[in-house]
Design a protein around this motif. Structure first.
Motif, short mmCIF file in Angstrom:
data_model
loop_
_atom_site.label_atom_id
_atom_site.label_comp_id
_atom_site.label_asym_id
_atom_site.label_seq_id
_atom_site.Cartn_x
_atom_site.Cartn_y
_atom_site.Cartn_z
N LEU A 1 6.96 10.82 -10.32
CA LEU A 1 6.49 9.48 -10.65
C LEU A 1 7.32 8.88 -11.78
O LEU A 1 7.66 7.69 -11.77
N GLN A 2 7.65 9.69 -12.78
CA GLN A 2 8.48 9.20 -13.88
C GLN A 2 9.89 8.88 -13.41
O GLN A 2 10.50 7.92 -13.90
N ALA A 3 10.40 9.66 -12.47
CA ALA A 3 11.72 9.35 -11.90
C ALA A 3 11.69 8.03 -11.15
O ALA A 3 12.64 7.24 -11.20
N LEU A 4 10.60 7.77 -10.45
CA LEU A 4 10.45 6.49 -9.75
C LEU A 4 10.39 5.32 -10.73
O LEU A 4 10.97 4.26 -10.49
N ILE A 5 9.69 5.51 -11.84
CA ILE A 5 9.60 4.46 -12.86
C ILE A 5 10.98 4.19 -13.45
O ILE A 5 11.39 3.03 -13.64
N THR A 6 11.71 5.26 -13.74
CA THR A 6 13.06 5.10 -14.28
C THR A 6 13.96 4.38 -13.28
O THR A 6 14.78 3.53 -13.65
N TRP A 7 13.81 4.73 -11.99
CA TRP A 7 14.60 4.05 -10.96
C TRP A 7 14.23 2.57 -10.86
O TRP A 7 15.12 1.72 -10.72
N GLN A 8 12.96 2.24 -10.94
CA GLN A 8 12.55 0.84 -10.91
C GLN A 8 13.16 0.06 -12.07
O GLN A 8 13.64 -1.06 -11.90
N PRO B 1 0.83 -1.21 0.00
CA PRO B 1 0.00 0.00 0.00
C PRO B 1 0.86 1.25 0.00
O PRO B 1 1.92 1.30 0.60
N THR B 2 0.41 2.27 -0.70
CA THR B 2 1.14 3.53 -0.78
C THR B 2 0.29 4.64 -0.20
O THR B 2 -0.90 4.49 0.06
N SER B 3 0.92 5.80 -0.02
CA SER B 3 0.24 6.91 0.64
C SER B 3 0.26 8.14 -0.26
O SER B 3 1.32 8.63 -0.62
N THR B 4 -0.94 8.59 -0.62
CA THR B 4 -1.04 9.81 -1.41
C THR B 4 -0.58 11.01 -0.60
O THR B 4 0.08 11.91 -1.13
N SER B 5 -0.95 11.05 0.68
CA SER B 5 -0.60 12.20 1.51
C SER B 5 0.92 12.36 1.61
O SER B 5 1.44 13.47 1.61
N TRP B 6 1.64 11.26 1.68
CA TRP B 6 3.10 11.34 1.75
C TRP B 6 3.66 11.93 0.46
O TRP B 6 4.53 12.81 0.49
N LEU B 7 3.18 11.46 -0.68
CA LEU B 7 3.66 11.97 -1.96
C LEU B 7 3.34 13.46 -2.10
O LEU B 7 4.19 14.25 -2.52
N SER B 8 2.12 13.85 -1.77
CA SER B 8 1.74 15.27 -1.87
C SER B 8 2.60 16.12 -0.94
O SER B 8 3.00 17.23 -1.31
N MET B 9 2.87 15.60 0.24
CA MET B 9 3.69 16.34 1.19
C MET B 9 5.10 16.55 0.64
O MET B 9 5.68 17.64 0.76
N GLN B 10 5.65 15.51 0.01
CA GLN B 10 6.99 15.62 -0.56
C GLN B 10 7.03 16.62 -1.71
O GLN B 10 7.98 17.40 -1.84
N ILE B 11 6.00 16.61 -2.54
CA ILE B 11 5.94 17.55 -3.66
C ILE B 11 5.86 18.98 -3.12
O ILE B 11 6.53 19.89 -3.61
N ASN B 12 5.05 19.19 -2.09
CA ASN B 12 4.89 20.54 -1.52
C ASN B 12 6.16 21.02 -0.81
O ASN B 12 6.31 22.23 -0.60
N LYS B 13 7.04 20.10 -0.44
CA LYS B 13 8.29 20.48 0.21
C LYS B 13 9.39 20.83 -0.78
O LYS B 13 10.46 21.31 -0.38
N HIS B 14 9.15 20.58 -2.07
CA HIS B 14 10.19 20.88 -3.06
C HIS B 14 10.38 22.39 -3.19
O HIS B 14 9.40 23.15 -3.21
N PRO B 15 11.62 22.87 -3.26
CA PRO B 15 11.86 24.32 -3.34
C PRO B 15 11.14 25.00 -4.49
O PRO B 15 10.67 26.14 -4.34
N LEU C 1 1.85 23.47 -12.08
CA LEU C 1 3.21 23.22 -11.62
C LEU C 1 3.26 22.03 -10.66
O LEU C 1 4.19 21.22 -10.71
N VAL C 2 2.25 21.92 -9.80
CA VAL C 2 2.20 20.78 -8.88
C VAL C 2 2.00 19.48 -9.65
O VAL C 2 2.66 18.47 -9.37
N GLN C 3 1.09 19.49 -10.63
CA GLN C 3 0.88 18.30 -11.45
C GLN C 3 2.15 17.93 -12.21
O GLN C 3 2.51 16.74 -12.30
N GLU C 4 2.82 18.93 -12.75
CA GLU C 4 4.04 18.68 -13.51
C GLU C 4 5.14 18.10 -12.62
O GLU C 4 5.83 17.15 -13.00
N LYS C 5 5.28 18.66 -11.42
CA LYS C 5 6.30 18.15 -10.49
C LYS C 5 5.94 16.74 -10.01
O LYS C 5 6.83 15.89 -9.85
N THR C 6 4.66 16.49 -9.81
CA THR C 6 4.22 15.14 -9.43
C THR C 6 4.53 14.14 -10.54
O THR C 6 5.01 13.03 -10.28
#
Length: 414
Positions: free
Chosen positions: A131-138, A32-46, A122-127
């Motif tokens: 996600l694409q970076a995670l796919i590339t890492w996988q 299981p994954t957490s949307t709130s965690w991902l959104s929080m990380q995106i909002n913390k990006h400079p 901008l939030v959608q683009e950063k999200t």
């Protein structure tokens, strides 16, 4: 003919091992994954923090633009005339005769819409980037895993070759070929490890608190079953709504420029004493727009509004073709990925043992065996690339239609 048949069988069986590896990796990562965690990380990006502050600045300016245009002016005077002290005090107020405040308030409301939609994109683009970076890492993780497995397998083969060489079953050429294949594999493994580290660094740059053991995007990818375009998606896309808001701002600015060409009167009331007598006065002043009627500024603002309208049509046209391109790309990768899954179904478990038995029994020469391993590596790499490109195209399509929230909703489901 016999050699060609053996090569084909070996290649198919070796490539089939990839399915079992992928299934094991996916089952291990399916948590299981957490949307709130991902959104929080995106909002913390400079970048997002900076964009949010810029949006807040627009909000503050909009609040200021909704206030009255003119403040009252206090006017005082004093003079000595003989033995008399003359003085006066008054207040002046410019009247918003043409109701410019209402136009500026409308303009402020449109600026709020523009800023919020720009921030939304901008939030959608950063999200999507995360996600694409995670796919590339996988994908890089799978390639590094397979490269390490192949290296270990070649080392095992090398030991077996040495044993068989001592027993007289294999010659020096077979041993040399194995050494060369192993040396080449070391380079492949090193490159795979470097790509993995680079992909990992990219994810960490986008997701501050992410670690390799943190599962955000399921390894099996998204489960979007319908890729049909809703007519509302284009109209409600953040970029389109932002452009429409900018057009409305330009129209309001053109209207305001026309009103600015019209002068507002100033009324004043003052009282005081003059030579011992009480004095009460009323003043009225009106600018005369004779030398400059500001028509050029109004004409320029109207032309900018026409340009903003054309920009809306341009963005809608560009976004429509971007959506079409993304769906064509997505469906192509989906078709080939599903075809690949069908071809690989049920062939992963038995292929490795069967190939090794053929080599040990002498049905396959060492040269053919090493060639089959190389073909297997290319097949595995193709499979990983196909899967990752399919997943990347999913994220890109969702970004183009402005539906990244669909991803977040899926990620929130256990």
């Amino acid at each position: 003919m016999k050699i060609f048949f053996k090569k084909s069988i070996c290649a198919m069986l070796c490539v089939g091992m990839f399915l079992a590896m992928l299934i094991n990796i996916q089952r291990a990562n399916a948590q299981p994954t957490s949307t709130s965690w991902l959104s929080m990380q995106i909002n913390k990006h400079p970048n997002i923090i900076a964009a949010k502050e810029e949006m807040n600045a627009v909000f503050s300016n909009a609040e200021g633009n909704k206030q009255p245009l003119y403040n009252p002016e206090l006017e005082t005077g004093y003079e000595r005339e003989g033995d008399a002290n003359n003085y006066s005090i008054g207040i002046n107020q410019t009247i918003d005769w043409w109701d410019k405040r209402e136009t500026k308030e409308q303009q402020a409301n449109f600026s709020l819409t523009q800023a919020s939609k720009h921030f939304d994109f901008l939030v959608q683009e950063k999200t999507a980037q995360a996600l694409q970076a995670l796919i590339t890492w996988q994908a890089a993780k799978k390639q590094a895993f397979i490269a390490q497995e192949q290296e270990k397998q070649l080392e095992t083969i090398l030991d077996l070759v040495k044993d068989r060489q001592k027993a007289g079953d294999l010659g020096q050429v077979d041993a040399e070929l194995t050494f060369l294949s192993l040396s080449q594999m070391l380079n492949v493994t090193a490159k795979a490890q470097v790509q993995l580290k680079q992909a990992e660094a990219q994810v960490k740059e986008l997701l501050q608190d992410w670690t390799p053991d943190k599962e955000v995007l399921p390894a099996q990818g998204l489960t979007i079953s319908n890729y049909q375009l809703s007519p509302q998606w284009l109209q409600q896309h953040p970029l389109v709504l932002e452009a429409k808001a900018q057009w409305q701002i330009a129209k309001s600015n053109a209207q305001l420029s026309m009103l600015e060409a019209k002068a507002d009167p100033t009324i004043g009331i003052n009282a005081g004493k003059n030579a011992g007598d009480n004095v009460l006065g009323v003043t009225l002043s009106m600018p005369l727009n004779i030398r400059n009627n500001f028509s050029a500024q109004a004409r320029a603002a109207n032309q900018q509004a026409l340009a903003a309208e054309a920009n809306v049509l341009s963005i809608m046209r560009k976004q429509r073709f971007s959506i079409q391109s993304s769906i064509d790309t997505l469906l192509t990768y989906q078709k080939n990925y599903q075809r690949w899954q069908q071809l690989m179904d049920g062939r992963g478990k038995r292929s490795g043992d069967l190939l090794q038995k053929q080599w040990q029994s002498g049905d396959v020469s060492t040269t053919e065996y090493l060639l089959a391993l190389q073909q297997r590596a290319e097949g595995l790499k193709a499979g990983i690339d196909l899967q990752s490109q399919f997943q990347l195209s999913q994220i890109d399509w969702l970004l183009q239609v402005g539906q990244i929230k669909t991803v977040l909703q899926q990620l929130s489901q256990p």
